[in-house]
Design a protein around this motif. Structure first.
Motif, PDB file in Angstrom:
ATOM      1  N   MET A 108       0.988  -1.111  -0.187  1.00 12.89           N
ATOM      2  CA  MET A 108       0.058   0.056  -0.042  1.00 12.89           C
ATOM      3  C   MET A 108       0.908   1.142  -0.023  1.00 12.89           C
ATOM      4  SD  MET A 108      -3.683   0.264   2.162  1.00 12.89           S
ATOM      5  CE  MET A 108      -2.896   0.168   3.586  1.00 12.89           C
ATOM      6  N   GLU A 109       1.860   1.287   0.860  1.00  8.85           N
ATOM      7  CA  GLU A 109       2.663   2.450   0.810  1.00  8.85           C
ATOM      8  C   GLU A 109       3.730   2.554  -0.205  1.00  8.85           C
ATOM      9  OE1 GLU A 109       4.998   2.402   4.330  1.00  8.85           O
ATOM     10  OE2 GLU A 109       3.386   2.911   5.889  1.00  8.85           O
ATOM     11  N   ASN A 110       3.995   1.613  -0.770  1.00  9.92           N
ATOM     12  CA  ASN A 110       5.109   1.615  -2.060  1.00  9.92           C
ATOM     13  C   ASN A 110       4.452   1.692  -3.357  1.00  9.92           C
ATOM     14  OD1 ASN A 110       7.858   1.680  -0.757  1.00  9.92           O
ATOM     15  ND2 ASN A 110       6.852  -0.228   0.239  1.00  9.92           N
ATOM     16  N   TYR A 111       3.226   1.018  -3.419  1.00 13.43           N
ATOM     17  CA  TYR A 111       2.588   1.004  -4.731  1.00 13.43           C
ATOM     18  C   TYR A 111       1.286   1.199  -4.809  1.00 13.43           C
ATOM     19  CZ  TYR A 111       6.698  -2.279  -5.309  1.00 13.43           C
ATOM     20  OH  TYR A 111       8.115  -2.541  -5.359  1.00 13.43           O
ATOM     21  N   GLY A 112       0.627   1.710  -3.722  1.00 15.56           N
ATOM     22  CA  GLY A 112      -0.536   2.071  -3.580  1.00 15.56           C
ATOM     23  C   GLY A 112      -1.786   0.922  -3.912  1.00 15.56           C
TER      24      GLY A 112
END
Ligand SMILES: CC(C)(COP(=O)(O)OP(=O)(O)OC[C@H]1O[C@@H](n2cnc3c(N)ncnc32)[C@H](O)[C@@H]1O)[C@@H](O)C(=O)NCCC(=O)NCCS
Ligand SMILES: Nc1ncnc2c1ncn2[C@@H]1O[C@H](COP(=O)(O)OP(=O)(O)OP(=O)(O)O)[C@@H](O)[C@H]1O
Length: 391
Positions: A108-112
């Motif tokens: 979620m943080e790196n690729y959404g």
């Protein structure tokens, strides 16, 4: 008694020669001899095959259990989802949750990507799901997430790969009972086994249709035997070496020819029964395991020779279906278009009504004028047996 001596005793009890067993297991006769003299030991696959061939449990084959110790499986049929929560189930689920949270936050943080958090929620809900309909919804959620992961992977996204891996893993576990069993995520599904027996034309099949309507599965040993007769060359070979040439023009075993040989000769019929039982019991046990793995709650075994076979010990309840011989002759003549003479020879070759009623826990007497009336009686009896098992 040594392991080898036990193997030899079980083989002799079945009236089989070392050659017969060697043929059935596709090994040499010398190998069987080595096993029986404790000079070598069979591998796991051969142990399973031997247990099937001799109609005994693995425990009995290995001498871990006395002959009479085969316990029937007692359980109540239920509409609930078949999943059982064992301690191991909670452990593996907790591990998966922890892994999914870590991977979910990372993606979620790196690729959404939100697919993994969604499937995580679905999985946590799954911890409390008890009904098949909701279980199906969960499988759909995992499948959609896995497909999204696959598409993202094709587009070159690392998150897609993780997504596919995690959701694909869930689906694999959901659909593979053997994996869940190996990790003790599910316990063996409780399953009620009913044994239905009785002479030809009495109405067993009619009763079995009612069991199917109640959601039960049916194992028809006649049909199992007929399939094996077509496909099992070892069985075909054993029959021809015992009774001479039996093939029709198409090359298949001619059952009517075999029937004419054995129905008038009790000794030959006994020999046929031993050969047929060996093959049929093994296949029936495999089918029972398949139904257990699929989570079936109720299975009925229909077998003329149920009471003589080890299958009877697996049944929670046994039902004898009987009817007067003259009525049965008329019914099977009408059903199969066979001559009255052949119908009587089959009827006369079978055990008496008392044999079936005394050997079984319940009796259904089918002298009803209409098959539908008998079907209703059969359904009522089966429902009351199941009620007893629920309590
Ligand atoms: C004796 C054979 C050749 C007769 O073939 P046929 O085509 O006439 O009958 P089919 O196989 O369709 O069976 C019809 C009915 O015959 C009766 N029957 C079958 N085998 C036997 C038997 N060994 N003893 C008494 N009755 C039998 C059963 O009531 C059965 O439902 C054949 O049934 C056979 O090889 N039977 C031995 C296997 C067996 O025991 N089958 C039952 C599996 S539990
Ligand atoms: N009460 C009844 N009245 C009229 N016909 C009936 C009745 N019960 C069963 N039948 C018919 O008689 C025939 C024999 O019944 P069924 O096939 O259920 O017997 P079965 O015990 O399974 O026989 P088999 O062991 O030979 O397979 C069937 O065609 C069935 O529809």
């Amino acid at each position: 008694m040594t392991f080898g001596e036990n193997l030899q005793r079980l083989r002799k009890e079945k009236g089989l020669s070392q050659e017969d067993v060697a043929q059935a297991l596709f090994v040499s006769r010398q190998t069987i001899s080595k096993w029986e003299t404790d000079k070598a030991e069979p591998g796991v696959d051969n142990l399973k095959a031997l247990a099937g061939l001799y109609g005994v449990s693995l425990d009995r084959l290995m001498m871990w259990e006395k002959p009479q110790a085969v316990q029937p499986v007692r359980s109540a049929p239920s509409q609930r989802c078949v999943r059982e929560r064992s301690p191991a189930y909670l452990f593996w689920t907790a591990l998966l949750v922890a892994m999914t949270v870590a991977v979910g936050i990372f993606t979620m943080e790196n690729y959404g990507s939100v697919s993994i958090p969604i499937s995580l929620i679905a999985m946590v809900v799954g911890l409390w799901v008890r009904y098949p309909a909701m279980w199906i919804v969960l499988q759909c959620v995992f499948a959609v997430c896995a497909v999204l992961g696959g598409v993202n992977l094709l587009l070159g996204s690392f998150a897609g790969a993780l997504n596919l891996l995690i959701n694909g893993g869930y689906i694999l576990v959901l659909y593979t009972p053997s994996i869940r069993r190996r990790f003790r995520v599910i316990k063996d599904t409780p399953m009620t086994i009913l044994g239905i027996t009785g002479p030809t034309g009495a109405g067993k099949t009619t009763a079995l249709r009612e069991i199917e309507k109640l959601g039960g599965a049916v194992i028809d040993c006649d049909a199992v035997y007929h399939d094996l007769l077509e496909s099992d060359i070892t069985l075909q070979g054993m029959l021809e070496s015992a009774f001479g040439p039996l093939r029709d023009e198409s090359g298949a075993i001619d059952r009517k020819k075999l029937g004419t040989i054995v129905f008038g000769d009790p000794e030959k019929l006994e020999k046929l029964n031993t050969i047929a039982q060996t093959a049929t019991v093994k296949r029936t046990q495999e089918l029972l395991e398949e139904y257990r793995a699929k989570g079936k709650n109720l299975v009925a075994i229909d077998a003329i020779a149920l009471l003589e076979s080890p299958l009877a010990q697996l049944c929670d309840a046994t039902i004898a279906v009987i009817a007067p011989p003259e009525v049965r002759v008329q019914r099977i003549m009408a059903r199969e278009g066979i001559s009255e003479e052949y119908a009587w020879s089959r009827v006369k070759a079978q055990k008496s009504e008392d044999y079936f009623t005394q050997g079984c826990g319940y009796t259904l007497y089918n002298d009803c004028a209409q098959a539908e009336e008998f079907a209703r009686q059969a359904r009522t009896l089966v429902e009351s047996i199941l009620q007893e098992h629920i309590q």
